[in-house]
Design a protein around this motif. Structure first.
Motif: not given
Length: 213
Positions: A38-59
């Motif tokens: 999940t995107v949540d897991e990716i954000a947590e593993r990267a140490g960033v907020a979930k919104g940061t994932v979507y700021y950099n990548f649409a999905s």
């Protein structure tokens, strides 16, 4: 000047953030698969907020597609660098192929999780990023094709060589041999594995076998 430094700093931070997201995504997807990650897991593993994932990548799919571009791009660059270094030393086209073999092994040793994903995705045809994967794969294989064509043109290699198939076979040899090495023969050194593949590349594997009468 100040605004230029600020823009550069911002760009550098974004590249660093993307790199963290790539590393988190490739590790998680290698561990549990694309669909289960999940995107949540990716954000947590990267140490960033979930919104940061979507700021950099649409999905999540776009993130994975860009991950493939990024990873295969690094591999392609390392192959080109190996050829250029061989040229600077005045090496032959076989030397260039051997240098690319080592460069491929070094890349896979450094990025084993990405390589596993890449090889697995080559066999899947129902992914949204299939066309992107084919494009970046061809960019890597094309580096080998160019060296083979140069070798044929200068008489170093046989003109009977099927260039596209031989290039794909050489890339495949390195990928599969390296993954086998890391999974089943991790006690062997990179130099040892490279030496074994060099024998195959130079056609010397059967040199000592007795001829059948």
């Amino acid at each position: 000047m100040e605004s230029s430094r600020t823009a550069y700093s911002g760009g550098g931070r974004r590249r660093a953030t993307r790199q963290k997201l790539y590393e988190a995504a490739v590790t998680l997807i290698a561990e549990q698969g694309f669909s289960a990650t999940t995107v949540d897991e990716i954000a947590e593993r990267a140490g960033v907020a979930k919104g940061t994932v979507y700021y950099n990548f649409a999905s999540k799919s776009v993130l994975f597609e860009e991950l493939l571009r990024h990873g295969v791009g690094l591999l392609t660059a390392s192959l080109r660098e190996a050829v250029e270094e061989t040229d600077r030393r005045g090496g032959s086209r076989v030397d260039a192929l051997d240098a690319m073999t080592r460069a491929g092994l070094v890349f896979i040793h450094r990025y084993p999780a990405f390589t596993q994903l890449y090889v697995a995705e080559l066999w899947r045809t129902n992914r949204a990023w299939q066309s992107t994967l084919m494009v970046v794969r061809q960019e890597a294989v094309a580096v080998v094709e160019d060296v083979l064509r140069d070798g044929i043109a200068n008489g170093e290699l046989s003109d009977e060589i099927d260039t596209p198939l031989t290039a794909a076979a050489l890339v495949g040899m390195v990928l599969v041999a390296a993954l086998d090495w890391l999974a089943f023969q991790p006690q062997r050194s990179l130099d040892d594995v490279h030496a074994a593949l060099s024998l195959l590349l130079q056609g010397r594997v059967g040199g000592g076998l007795p001829k059948r009468g």
